[in-house]
Design an enzyme around this catalytic site. Sequence first.
Site, PDB file in Angstrom:
ATOM      1  N   TYR A  26      13.515 -44.498  15.587  1.00 52.20           N
ATOM      2  CA  TYR A  26      12.092 -44.689  15.280  1.00 52.20           C
ATOM      3  C   TYR A  26      11.249 -43.654  16.033  1.00 52.20           C
ATOM      4  O   TYR A  26      10.367 -43.013  15.449  1.00 52.20           O
ATOM      5  CB  TYR A  26      11.669 -46.113  15.653  1.00 52.20           C
ATOM      6  CG  TYR A  26      10.190 -46.342  15.546  1.00 52.20           C
ATOM      7  CD1 TYR A  26       9.571 -46.479  14.304  1.00 52.20           C
ATOM      8  CD2 TYR A  26       9.391 -46.404  16.689  1.00 52.20           C
ATOM      9  CE1 TYR A  26       8.202 -46.665  14.197  1.00 52.20           C
ATOM     10  CE2 TYR A  26       8.028 -46.598  16.591  1.00 52.20           C
ATOM     11  CZ  TYR A  26       7.442 -46.722  15.349  1.00 52.20           C
ATOM     12  OH  TYR A  26       6.078 -46.908  15.263  1.00 52.20           O
ATOM     13  N   GLU A  48       2.185 -54.091  12.903  1.00 52.52           N
ATOM     14  CA  GLU A  48       1.548 -53.949  14.225  1.00 52.52           C
ATOM     15  C   GLU A  48       0.846 -55.247  14.609  1.00 52.52           C
ATOM     16  O   GLU A  48       0.865 -55.650  15.766  1.00 52.52           O
ATOM     17  CB  GLU A  48       0.568 -52.771  14.232  1.00 52.52           C
ATOM     18  CG  GLU A  48       1.231 -51.409  14.202  1.00 52.52           C
ATOM     19  CD  GLU A  48       2.017 -51.044  15.446  1.00 52.52           C
ATOM     20  OE1 GLU A  48       1.901 -51.737  16.484  1.00 52.52           O
ATOM     21  OE2 GLU A  48       2.755 -50.044  15.396  1.00 52.52           O
ATOM     22  N   TRP A  56       7.485 -54.047  20.410  1.00 53.71           N
ATOM     23  CA  TRP A  56       7.642 -53.372  19.119  1.00 53.71           C
ATOM     24  C   TRP A  56       9.111 -53.383  18.682  1.00 53.71           C
ATOM     25  O   TRP A  56       9.395 -53.506  17.500  1.00 53.71           O
ATOM     26  CB  TRP A  56       7.095 -51.949  19.179  1.00 53.71           C
ATOM     27  CG  TRP A  56       7.272 -51.226  17.886  1.00 53.71           C
ATOM     28  CD1 TRP A  56       8.021 -50.102  17.661  1.00 53.71           C
ATOM     29  CD2 TRP A  56       6.716 -51.576  16.607  1.00 53.71           C
ATOM     30  NE1 TRP A  56       7.958 -49.741  16.324  1.00 53.71           N
ATOM     31  CE2 TRP A  56       7.159 -50.640  15.667  1.00 53.71           C
ATOM     32  CE3 TRP A  56       5.897 -52.623  16.166  1.00 53.71           C
ATOM     33  CZ2 TRP A  56       6.817 -50.695  14.312  1.00 53.71           C
ATOM     34  CZ3 TRP A  56       5.549 -52.673  14.823  1.00 53.71           C
ATOM     35  CH2 TRP A  56       6.006 -51.717  13.918  1.00 53.71           C
TER      36      TRP A  56
END
Length: 196
Positions: A26, A48, A56
Amino acid sequence: MTLAQRHSDGKLRCAWCTDDPLYVDYHDREWGVPLHDDQRLFEMLCLEGAQAGLSWLTILRKRDNYRRAFDDFDAKAIARYGAPAKRRLLKDAGIVRNRLKIEAFITNARAYLELADRPGAFDAYIWKFTDGRVLRHRPLHSSAIASTTPSSEAMSKDLKRRGFRFVGPTICYAFMQAVGIVDEHQRNCWVTKRAV
């Protein structure tokens, strides 16, 4: 005051990036890369928001499950979700089973459809907060990375006015970083060298 960290492959990466292969991929391929696809921008804004109070990496590990559960973030499909869909989602162990966050996805899909009345409209809307420009900041230390900016505060205020939920200034700033509106790879991160 953390510098970029060296990983087992010998590359220096931003201090927030752990050795988890999913996180590394990522970081290397997505974070800070300009994104202009309406549906993917909507997805990232929702994800988000789902991250609020979590890491995350937790959301990233569940991203494929979210895509499955939420019709690949097709806003038209999500906007039609009613009580049966909410019950189904609250039982889905593959996503974060938080009622408020699930309801926010549905609310956000409806707000998105009001805003994105033609292809490219959401992209144009989201990028207007920086006049269509990528904001590059090359902090040496992680402590120099802000959690909000005037741009993220403006985005948050406007999204809330339009009915979006889970779009506070900190979430909006993380979103801006994720979709490349802000490119904030640390100065000694290998991605920064690649971008030169």
